[in-house]
Design a protein around this motif. Structure first.
Motif, PDB file in Angstrom:
ATOM      1  N   PRO A  11      33.733  30.843  48.728  1.00  0.00           N
ATOM      2  CA  PRO A  11      33.503  31.065  47.297  1.00  0.00           C
ATOM      3  C   PRO A  11      33.085  32.505  47.020  1.00  0.00           C
ATOM      4  O   PRO A  11      32.501  33.158  47.889  1.00  0.00           O
ATOM      5  CB  PRO A  11      32.368  30.095  46.954  1.00  0.00           C
ATOM      6  N   TRP A  12      33.396  32.983  45.832  1.00  0.00           N
ATOM      7  CA  TRP A  12      33.036  34.343  45.441  1.00  0.00           C
ATOM      8  C   TRP A  12      31.566  34.400  45.094  1.00  0.00           C
ATOM      9  O   TRP A  12      31.072  33.584  44.315  1.00  0.00           O
ATOM     10  CB  TRP A  12      33.869  34.786  44.240  1.00  0.00           C
ATOM     11  N   ARG A  13      30.847  35.365  45.648  1.00  0.00           N
ATOM     12  CA  ARG A  13      29.434  35.569  45.311  1.00  0.00           C
ATOM     13  C   ARG A  13      29.351  36.483  44.089  1.00  0.00           C
ATOM     14  O   ARG A  13      30.251  37.296  43.863  1.00  0.00           O
ATOM     15  CB  ARG A  13      28.695  36.224  46.487  1.00  0.00           C
ATOM     16  N   PRO A  14      28.276  36.359  43.299  1.00  0.00           N
ATOM     17  CA  PRO A  14      28.130  37.208  42.100  1.00  0.00           C
ATOM     18  C   PRO A  14      28.241  38.706  42.391  1.00  0.00           C
ATOM     19  O   PRO A  14      28.853  39.441  41.617  1.00  0.00           O
ATOM     20  CB  PRO A  14      26.738  36.853  41.579  1.00  0.00           C
ATOM     21  N   ASP A  15      27.692  39.167  43.520  1.00  0.00           N
ATOM     22  CA  ASP A  15      27.771  40.597  43.849  1.00  0.00           C
ATOM     23  C   ASP A  15      29.208  41.019  44.149  1.00  0.00           C
ATOM     24  O   ASP A  15      29.615  42.132  43.822  1.00  0.00           O
ATOM     25  CB  ASP A  15      26.827  40.959  45.007  1.00  0.00           C
ATOM     26  N   GLU A  16      29.999  40.123  44.736  1.00  0.00           N
ATOM     27  CA  GLU A  16      31.409  40.436  45.008  1.00  0.00           C
ATOM     28  C   GLU A  16      32.205  40.515  43.707  1.00  0.00           C
ATOM     29  O   GLU A  16      33.064  41.383  43.553  1.00  0.00           O
ATOM     30  CB  GLU A  16      32.034  39.353  45.892  1.00  0.00           C
ATOM     31  N   ILE A  17      31.907  39.629  42.794  1.00  0.00           N
ATOM     32  CA  ILE A  17      32.591  39.627  41.501  1.00  0.00           C
ATOM     33  C   ILE A  17      32.270  40.923  40.754  1.00  0.00           C
ATOM     34  O   ILE A  17      33.154  41.563  40.196  1.00  0.00           O
ATOM     35  CB  ILE A  17      32.191  38.380  40.666  1.00  0.00           C
ATOM     36  N   GLN A  18      31.003  41.327  40.812  1.00  0.00           N
ATOM     37  CA  GLN A  18      30.576  42.573  40.158  1.00  0.00           C
ATOM     38  C   GLN A  18      31.328  43.765  40.752  1.00  0.00           C
ATOM     39  O   GLN A  18      31.821  44.627  40.037  1.00  0.00           O
ATOM     40  CB  GLN A  18      29.059  42.748  40.345  1.00  0.00           C
ATOM     41  N   LYS A  19      31.423  43.785  42.085  1.00  0.00           N
ATOM     42  CA  LYS A  19      32.117  44.882  42.776  1.00  0.00           C
ATOM     43  C   LYS A  19      33.603  44.889  42.420  1.00  0.00           C
ATOM     44  O   LYS A  19      34.185  45.951  42.195  1.00  0.00           O
ATOM     45  CB  LYS A  19      31.932  44.735  44.292  1.00  0.00           C
ATOM     46  N   LEU A  20      34.210  43.704  42.332  1.00  0.00           N
ATOM     47  CA  LEU A  20      35.621  43.598  41.943  1.00  0.00           C
ATOM     48  C   LEU A  20      35.829  44.206  40.558  1.00  0.00           C
ATOM     49  O   LEU A  20      36.737  45.003  40.354  1.00  0.00           O
ATOM     50  CB  LEU A  20      36.061  42.134  41.952  1.00  0.00           C
ATOM     51  N   HIS A  21      34.959  43.848  39.611  1.00  0.00           N
ATOM     52  CA  HIS A  21      35.068  44.376  38.246  1.00  0.00           C
ATOM     53  C   HIS A  21      34.933  45.903  38.244  1.00  0.00           C
ATOM     54  O   HIS A  21      35.711  46.590  37.593  1.00  0.00           O
ATOM     55  CB  HIS A  21      33.988  43.747  37.345  1.00  0.00           C
ATOM     56  N   THR A  22      33.962  46.407  38.983  1.00  0.00           N
ATOM     57  CA  THR A  22      33.722  47.855  39.054  1.00  0.00           C
ATOM     58  C   THR A  22      34.937  48.588  39.629  1.00  0.00           C
ATOM     59  O   THR A  22      35.401  49.566  39.048  1.00  0.00           O
ATOM     60  CB  THR A  22      32.483  48.147  39.925  1.00  0.00           C
ATOM     61  N   LEU A  23      35.439  48.108  40.765  1.00  0.00           N
ATOM     62  CA  LEU A  23      36.575  48.765  41.417  1.00  0.00           C
ATOM     63  C   LEU A  23      37.844  48.680  40.568  1.00  0.00           C
ATOM     64  O   LEU A  23      38.605  49.650  40.496  1.00  0.00           O
ATOM     65  CB  LEU A  23      36.814  48.160  42.806  1.00  0.00           C
ATOM     66  N   ALA A  24      38.059  47.544  39.917  1.00  0.00           N
ATOM     67  CA  ALA A  24      39.242  47.386  39.071  1.00  0.00           C
ATOM     68  C   ALA A  24      39.180  48.340  37.881  1.00  0.00           C
ATOM     69  O   ALA A  24      40.182  48.945  37.507  1.00  0.00           O
ATOM     70  CB  ALA A  24      39.355  45.940  38.597  1.00  0.00           C
ATOM     71  N   LYS A  25      38.002  48.500  37.307  1.00  0.00           N
ATOM     72  CA  LYS A  25      37.844  49.406  36.157  1.00  0.00           C
ATOM     73  C   LYS A  25      38.043  50.861  36.554  1.00  0.00           C
ATOM     74  O   LYS A  25      38.441  51.676  35.738  1.00  0.00           O
ATOM     75  CB  LYS A  25      36.471  49.212  35.514  1.00  0.00           C
ATOM     76  N   LYS A  45      43.739  39.134  43.805  1.00  0.00           N
ATOM     77  CA  LYS A  45      44.643  39.022  42.663  1.00  0.00           C
ATOM     78  C   LYS A  45      44.321  37.775  41.830  1.00  0.00           C
ATOM     79  O   LYS A  45      44.259  37.834  40.606  1.00  0.00           O
ATOM     80  CB  LYS A  45      46.091  38.931  43.183  1.00  0.00           C
ATOM     81  N   ALA A  46      44.095  36.654  42.517  1.00  0.00           N
ATOM     82  CA  ALA A  46      43.794  35.396  41.830  1.00  0.00           C
ATOM     83  C   ALA A  46      42.471  35.488  41.067  1.00  0.00           C
ATOM     84  O   ALA A  46      42.376  35.048  39.919  1.00  0.00           O
ATOM     85  CB  ALA A  46      43.743  34.251  42.841  1.00  0.00           C
ATOM     86  N   ARG A  47      41.454  36.084  41.697  1.00  0.00           N
ATOM     87  CA  ARG A  47      40.146  36.200  41.039  1.00  0.00           C
ATOM     88  C   ARG A  47      40.227  37.148  39.838  1.00  0.00           C
ATOM     89  O   ARG A  47      39.641  36.892  38.792  1.00  0.00           O
ATOM     90  CB  ARG A  47      39.094  36.704  42.042  1.00  0.00           C
ATOM     91  N   ALA A  48      40.960  38.240  39.990  1.00  0.00           N
ATOM     92  CA  ALA A  48      41.119  39.199  38.896  1.00  0.00           C
ATOM     93  C   ALA A  48      41.812  38.536  37.709  1.00  0.00           C
ATOM     94  O   ALA A  48      41.400  38.717  36.566  1.00  0.00           O
ATOM     95  CB  ALA A  48      41.906  40.411  39.366  1.00  0.00           C
ATOM     96  N   LYS A  49      42.826  37.740  37.994  1.00  0.00           N
ATOM     97  CA  LYS A  49      43.558  37.044  36.936  1.00  0.00           C
ATOM     98  C   LYS A  49      42.628  36.054  36.231  1.00  0.00           C
ATOM     99  O   LYS A  49      42.623  35.956  35.007  1.00  0.00           O
ATOM    100  CB  LYS A  49      44.763  36.315  37.537  1.00  0.00           C
ATOM    101  N   GLU A  50      41.831  35.346  37.011  1.00  0.00           N
ATOM    102  CA  GLU A  50      40.865  34.379  36.483  1.00  0.00           C
ATOM    103  C   GLU A  50      39.861  35.053  35.542  1.00  0.00           C
ATOM    104  O   GLU A  50      39.467  34.488  34.532  1.00  0.00           O
ATOM    105  CB  GLU A  50      40.125  33.758  37.673  1.00  0.00           C
ATOM    106  N   ASP A  51      39.468  36.276  35.901  1.00  0.00           N
ATOM    107  CA  ASP A  51      38.478  37.018  35.112  1.00  0.00           C
ATOM    108  C   ASP A  51      39.121  37.898  34.032  1.00  0.00           C
ATOM    109  O   ASP A  51      38.422  38.611  33.321  1.00  0.00           O
ATOM    110  CB  ASP A  51      37.633  37.911  36.033  1.00  0.00           C
ATOM    111  N   GLY A  52      40.451  37.884  33.961  1.00  0.00           N
ATOM    112  CA  GLY A  52      41.145  38.673  32.944  1.00  0.00           C
ATOM    113  C   GLY A  52      41.151  40.174  33.226  1.00  0.00           C
ATOM    114  O   GLY A  52      41.225  40.986  32.320  1.00  0.00           O
TER     115      GLY A  52
END
Length: 59
Positions: A11-25, A45-52
Motif C-alpha cells: 500500500p502507498w504510505r502518505p509520505d510516498e504519496i506526498q513525494k509523488l505529488h511533489t515530483l510530478a509537479k 502511473k496508476a497512483r498518479a491517475k487515481e490522484d488526478g
C-alpha cells in the motif's frame, strides 16, 4: 529485463504519496519518479491517475 521491486502490491504510505505529488509537479519523468519511490512505473502511473496527476512523458 525490467527491474524487480520487492515492494510488489504494497500500500502507498502518505509520505510516498506526498513525494509523488511533489515530483510530478516538478515535471519529473515517470521512470525517474518510479526509481525515486522504488516502485514500478505501472504502480506510479496508476497512483498518479487515481490522484488526478499528470506525469511528464519520457524525453
Amino acid at each position: 529485463m525490467a527491474e524487480r521491486f520487492e515492494r510488489h502490491r504494497q500500500p502507498w504510505r502518505p509520505d510516498e504519496i506526498q513525494k509523488l505529488h511533489t515530483l510530478a509537479k516538478k515535471g519529473m519523468a515517470l521512470k525517474a519518479i518510479a526509481k525515486a519511490l522504488t516502485r514500478s512505473e505501472e504502480s506510479v502511473k496508476a497512483r498518479a491517475k487515481e490522484d488526478g496527476l499528470s506525469i511528464a512523458k519520457l524525453h
